[in-house]
Every structure is written in C-alpha cells, then in structure tokens.
Write a protein that holds these residues in place. Structure first.
Motif, mmCIF file in Angstrom:
data_model
loop_
_atom_site.group_PDB
_atom_site.id
_atom_site.type_symbol
_atom_site.label_atom_id
_atom_site.label_comp_id
_atom_site.label_asym_id
_atom_site.label_seq_id
_atom_site.Cartn_x
_atom_site.Cartn_y
_atom_site.Cartn_z
ATOM 1 N N ASN A 283 2.756 9.473 -5.804
ATOM 2 C CA ASN A 283 4.199 9.301 -5.903
ATOM 3 C C ASN A 283 4.642 8.474 -4.709
ATOM 4 O O ASN A 283 4.934 9.009 -3.647
ATOM 5 C CB ASN A 283 4.907 10.657 -5.906
ATOM 6 N N PRO A 284 4.683 7.144 -4.868
ATOM 7 C CA PRO A 284 5.064 6.297 -3.735
ATOM 8 C C PRO A 284 6.540 6.455 -3.402
ATOM 9 O O PRO A 284 7.386 6.478 -4.290
ATOM 10 C CB PRO A 284 4.755 4.883 -4.231
ATOM 11 N N ARG A 285 6.830 6.618 -2.141
ATOM 12 C CA ARG A 285 8.211 6.779 -1.684
ATOM 13 C C ARG A 285 8.834 5.428 -1.404
ATOM 14 O O ARG A 285 8.191 4.520 -0.887
ATOM 15 C CB ARG A 285 8.251 7.619 -0.403
ATOM 16 N N SER A 286 10.101 5.272 -1.768
ATOM 17 C CA SER A 286 10.760 4.008 -1.488
ATOM 18 C C SER A 286 10.895 3.839 0.016
ATOM 19 O O SER A 286 11.051 4.782 0.765
ATOM 20 C CB SER A 286 12.113 3.925 -2.176
ATOM 21 N N GLY A 287 10.782 2.602 0.438
ATOM 22 C CA GLY A 287 10.853 2.290 1.856
ATOM 23 C C GLY A 287 10.990 0.804 2.043
ATOM 24 O O GLY A 287 11.155 0.052 1.098
ATOM 25 N N THR A 288 10.904 0.397 3.279
ATOM 26 C CA THR A 288 11.016 -1.019 3.580
ATOM 27 C C THR A 288 9.840 -1.427 4.437
ATOM 28 O O THR A 288 9.142 -0.601 5.010
ATOM 29 C CB THR A 288 12.314 -1.320 4.340
ATOM 30 N N GLY A 289 9.619 -2.718 4.515
ATOM 31 C CA GLY A 289 8.561 -3.229 5.363
ATOM 32 C C GLY A 289 7.493 -3.939 4.558
ATOM 33 O O GLY A 289 7.494 -3.933 3.335
ATOM 34 N N THR A 290 6.574 -4.561 5.281
ATOM 35 C CA THR A 290 5.520 -5.322 4.629
ATOM 36 C C THR A 290 4.149 -4.756 4.952
ATOM 37 O O THR A 290 3.142 -5.289 4.535
ATOM 38 C CB THR A 290 5.552 -6.783 5.103
ATOM 39 N N GLY A 291 4.080 -3.687 5.696
ATOM 40 C CA GLY A 291 2.797 -3.114 6.086
ATOM 41 C C GLY A 291 2.132 -2.381 4.951
ATOM 42 O O GLY A 291 2.653 -2.273 3.854
ATOM 43 N N ASP B 277 9.237 6.488 -5.978
ATOM 44 C CA ASP B 277 9.845 7.807 -6.199
ATOM 45 C C ASP B 277 9.590 8.356 -7.597
ATOM 46 O O ASP B 277 10.385 9.137 -8.126
ATOM 47 C CB ASP B 277 11.349 7.780 -5.900
ATOM 48 N N VAL B 278 8.489 7.947 -8.211
ATOM 49 C CA VAL B 278 8.068 8.423 -9.531
ATOM 50 C C VAL B 278 6.568 8.684 -9.458
ATOM 51 O O VAL B 278 5.834 7.929 -8.826
ATOM 52 C CB VAL B 278 8.353 7.344 -10.615
ATOM 53 N N TRP B 279 6.099 9.749 -10.098
ATOM 54 C CA TRP B 279 4.664 10.031 -10.133
ATOM 55 C C TRP B 279 3.962 9.026 -11.032
ATOM 56 O O TRP B 279 4.417 8.747 -12.144
ATOM 57 C CB TRP B 279 4.400 11.448 -10.644
ATOM 58 N N HIS B 280 2.859 8.470 -10.529
ATOM 59 C CA HIS B 280 2.038 7.518 -11.277
ATOM 60 C C HIS B 280 0.602 8.014 -11.302
ATOM 61 O O HIS B 280 0.089 8.487 -10.285
ATOM 62 C CB HIS B 280 2.061 6.134 -10.619
#
Length: 161
Positions: free
Chosen positions: A80-88, A134-137
């Motif tokens: 479940n990837p969390r929303s965020g910012t950045g390029t890392g 923010d969704v399970w994959h």
C-alpha cells in the motif's frame, strides 16, 4: 493448483510489532532484517493481519541468506504505497545490500511507482509501473534465469517486462 510449499524459500507475514528482524515462517531461516536500526520499519494494519510500515526514507528489509540470483524466482505480496513527494526511492525488499547477484523491489518517487530490478553480471532491465497511492496493490515480480527476463504485474493486470 500447484503446491506452494514446493521449492518455497521463504514466507514472511511481517506481523512483528517491533524489532529489526522479520521471521521466515517456512523454518528455512531466511529472516529479513531492517538495515536502518536507528529508524526501524514499524508496523501498521495490513491487507491481511498486520504489515510492515515504511516511514523511514532509508529503511528496507534485506535477506543475505537467500540464494544468489542463479535461478528462476517469483515474489508476490500486498503493498500500500503512501502518497508523498520527492524523487527518491524507498527500498521495500532486497536480497543483499551490495546488489551483486541480487534483486530489489522498490517504491520510486517515494510511492507512486514500483520498480523491480534483478542485478548481477547480466542485469535484467529495470521495470517501473505507476500505481495509485493509498490503495492496496497485489504485486507479482518474476525472473526467468534462462531467458534473462524480468517481469512484473500489479493487481492482476498485464505483465510488464
């Protein structure tokens, strides 16, 4: 249906509430370890039971005791990837820290993409798939050691290679 225990090297429920080790439920002794002891990976409510929670930019789970990339392999799991910012990038799981005869599944741009890479003398092309945060994959990653081909699919979609 195939027997999932045949040639199964490891199974990690990631149910541990604390600590830097994640037990291998197969009894084969292939524990995942957190490489950021100062800021260890935590625990959160998962798709099924609990889940590892990656709040650290540098933390990832790795397992040096798994065999080097010398044969076919398949990885599958809920993320479940969390929303965020950045390029890392955020390492999720990896065989080794040195990336020799190794593999890694990462979240890129902090969370909006998954990347599957198999490293070694003949590194397979990196596969990157964008996902909804923010969704399970359900992520499946494979490597064919004869054809030297990697592929990945998300949520039972088409294979990308």
């Amino acid at each position: 249906m195939p027997d999932l225990n045949t040639n199964l090297l490891g199974y990690w429920a990631l149910e541990e509430a604390s600590g830097v080790n994640r037990a291998d439920a197969t009894g084969n002794g292939h524990e995942f370890r957190d490489d950021d002891i100062a800021n260890p990976i935590g625990q959160a409510v998962g798709k099924v039971g609990n889940a590892a929670s990656y709040l650290s930019v540098t933390g990832r789970l790795f397992c040096d005791s798994l065999p080097a990339r010398t044969g076919d392999m398949t990885w599958a799991g809920w993320f479940n990837p969390r929303s965020g910012t950045g390029t890392g990038g955020q390492g999720l799981i990896a065989r080794s820290l040195d990336f020799q005869l190794s593999w890694a599944l990462q979240g890129l741009g902090f969370t909006e993409r998954f990347s599957w890479t198999v490293y070694g003398p003949t590194t397979a092309p990196n596969i990157i798939i964008e996902v909804t945060p923010d969704v399970w994959h359900f992520v499946v990653c494979e490597y064919d050691s004869t054809a030297l081909v990697s592929r990945m699919k998300i949520d039972d979609g088409a294979w990308s290679s």
